[in-house]
Motif scaffolding. Structure first.
Motif, PDB file in Angstrom:
ATOM      1  N   GLU A   1      46.447  34.341  33.960  1.00  0.00           N
ATOM      2  CA  GLU A   1      46.488  34.920  35.002  1.00  0.00           C
ATOM      3  C   GLU A   1      47.676  35.116  35.625  1.00  0.00           C
ATOM      4  O   GLU A   1      48.867  34.539  35.110  1.00  0.00           O
TER       5      GLU A   1
ATOM      6  N   LEU B   1      43.793  34.908  27.538  1.00  0.00           N
ATOM      7  CA  LEU B   1      43.623  34.766  29.170  1.00  0.00           C
ATOM      8  C   LEU B   1      44.916  34.180  29.618  1.00  0.00           C
ATOM      9  O   LEU B   1      45.470  33.170  29.530  1.00  0.00           O
TER      10      LEU B   1
ATOM     11  N   ALA C   1      42.871  40.068  29.811  1.00  0.00           N
ATOM     12  CA  ALA C   1      41.935  40.764  30.830  1.00  0.00           C
ATOM     13  C   ALA C   1      42.664  42.056  30.866  1.00  0.00           C
ATOM     14  O   ALA C   1      41.962  43.370  30.944  1.00  0.00           O
TER      15      ALA C   1
ATOM     16  N   LEU D   1      37.946  34.331  33.008  1.00  0.00           N
ATOM     17  CA  LEU D   1      37.758  35.892  32.838  1.00  0.00           C
ATOM     18  C   LEU D   1      37.277  36.729  34.003  1.00  0.00           C
ATOM     19  O   LEU D   1      37.667  37.559  34.644  1.00  0.00           O
TER      20      LEU D   1
ATOM     21  N   GLN E   1      39.438  36.442  37.171  1.00  0.00           N
ATOM     22  CA  GLN E   1      40.556  37.105  36.765  1.00  0.00           C
ATOM     23  C   GLN E   1      40.153  38.682  37.013  1.00  0.00           C
ATOM     24  O   GLN E   1      40.966  39.326  37.870  1.00  0.00           O
ATOM     25  N   LEU E   2      39.171  39.113  36.455  1.00  0.00           N
ATOM     26  CA  LEU E   2      39.022  40.538  36.714  1.00  0.00           C
ATOM     27  C   LEU E   2      38.630  41.219  38.105  1.00  0.00           C
ATOM     28  O   LEU E   2      38.846  42.154  38.762  1.00  0.00           O
TER      29      LEU E   2
END
Ligand code: TRH
Length: 354
Positions: A148, A146, A343, A27, A30-31
């Motif tokens: 990506e 989650l 996300a 997480l 990715q953020l």
């Protein structure tokens, strides 16, 4: 507020194994990568994170050890308390003068109540602060999973792991907790007519495999026994582990994070759920089976149930439905891909709270 100037803090306590940090690290990364957010990851066990990311490439994420005595720190704009890990008291007190969006990121469950509880506020009993429940999930009205943007297969990575296609062999990855079913599965694979190549990263199943074959096993070893070729891998980086799942025809996964990853590969899989006291995990397993296996022959769910009960498993009864499982894995992946990911849902949740 511009994303670059936004600070997000993620707090993670490693309770057991690698799932807690596995989720938090994904997480955080990715953020930072996809939303340009300033992310700080507070984790009490840096060693667990180092196992997932041995190259220590934390680009974009400020990783901090969460010490017993927490330093005076300015709270972020968004504070994520992963899996109800409880924020440090002084950090919490500092939040009062400038309340952030405070989120409790919960464990994943397919049970319907997760959608009902998702997003609910929980006022702090004594401080003027509100914490929001954020429930990951598999249906559109939850916090999502989650996922990506660069999700996909990397053939070079699979080759680095020593992966070669062997004609007619089934490639299987094996990741699990100690399991009473394992011997019956190994019996079927070693005695079976269809060759099996099994890839097992170092971990809790190795002692059982060692006992079964009567031979001590370590990373890098390869063992041939009847129809089975067993490859023992070192504990992989998280990126390589993901690629192992993409490369295999069938994946045995466990916990929470590898369970989600297996679903993204659109391959048949078997899930060993994290066992909880008083069998609290069984309704969670059944909730998922109810969604995932409803159109599959009942032998598939039976195999999953037996694998989780530590009972003898019927490999051939299960694998005869390979084509149906493959088709379902693809349908399921498509269905999940059409839902917003975790996300993006978090980022939108924040936008709606500013
Ligand atoms: O390690 P786990 O059993 O974690 C569990 C679960 O998350 C459980 O829900 C939670 O309650 C408990 O921890 C506290 O299984 P999980 O969730 O699949 O996490 C494993 C992580 O380890 C995942 O991110 C993949 C990663 N991994 C590697 O990076 N390399 C490897 O070689 C292997 C086998 C796993």
């Amino acid at each position: 507020m511009n994303a670059r100037s936004q600070q997000w803090d993620i707090f993670c306590r490693v309770v057991d194994n690698f799932g807690d940090i596995g989720v938090c690290w994904r997480l955080a990364r990715q953020l930072s990568r996809e939303y340009g957010l300033q992310v700080r990851l507070w984790v009490d066990d840096l060693g667990a994170l180092a196992k997932l990311n041995p190259s220590a490439d934390f680009t974009g994420v400020e990783v901090q050890r969460w010490p017993d005595v927490f330093p005076e720190t300015s709270p972020a704009d968004v504070v994520i308390e992963a899996f109800a890990c409880e924020l440090p008291a002084n950090y919490l007190a500092a939040m009062v003068s400038r309340p952030p969006l405070w989120i409790n990121l919960e464990y994943l469950t397919a049970e319907p109540w997760a959608a009902e509880a998702h997003g609910l506020p929980s006022p702090h009993p004594t401080l003027p602060l509100i914490k929001y429940f954020f429930f990951p999930g598999l249906t559109p009205n939850t916090g999502g999973l989650l996922r990506e943007k660069n999700l996909g297969q990397d053939l070079d990575a699979a080759r680095r792991l020593g992966f070669q296609s062997t004609d007619g062999a089934i490639n299987i990855s094996l990741f699990g907790y100690e399991n009473g079913s394992l011997n019956s599965l190994l019996d079927a694979w070693t005695q079976g007519a269809e060759p099996v190549v099994c890839w097992v990263p170092e971990g809790r199943l190795l002692p059982q495999l060692t006992a079964y074959f009567g031979q001590s096993l370590a990373a890098g070893m390869r063992l041939e026994n009847g129809g089975l070729s067993l490859h023992v891998l070192p504990f992989l980086s998280q990126d390589d582990f993901d690629q192992l799942l993409w490369a295999c025809d069938l994946n045995f996964v466990r916990g929470e994070d590898s369970f989600v990853r297996a679903q993204w590969t659109a391959k048949p899989f078997v899930w060993q759920i994290y066992p909880q006291a008083e069998a609290a995990h069984i309704p969670k397993l059944e909730a998922f089976l109810g969604l995932y296996c409803q159109d599959l022959p009942q032998q598939v769910a039976t195999f999953w149930r037996d694998w989780n009960a530590g009972a003898s498993v019927d490999w051939l009864g299960f694998w005869q439905y390979r084509a149906a499982m493959q088709a379902q894995a693809l349908t399921w992946q498509n269905q999940l891909m059409n839902q917003a990911d975790l996300a993006s849902k978090l980022v939108n949740f924040h936008k709606n709270h500013i």
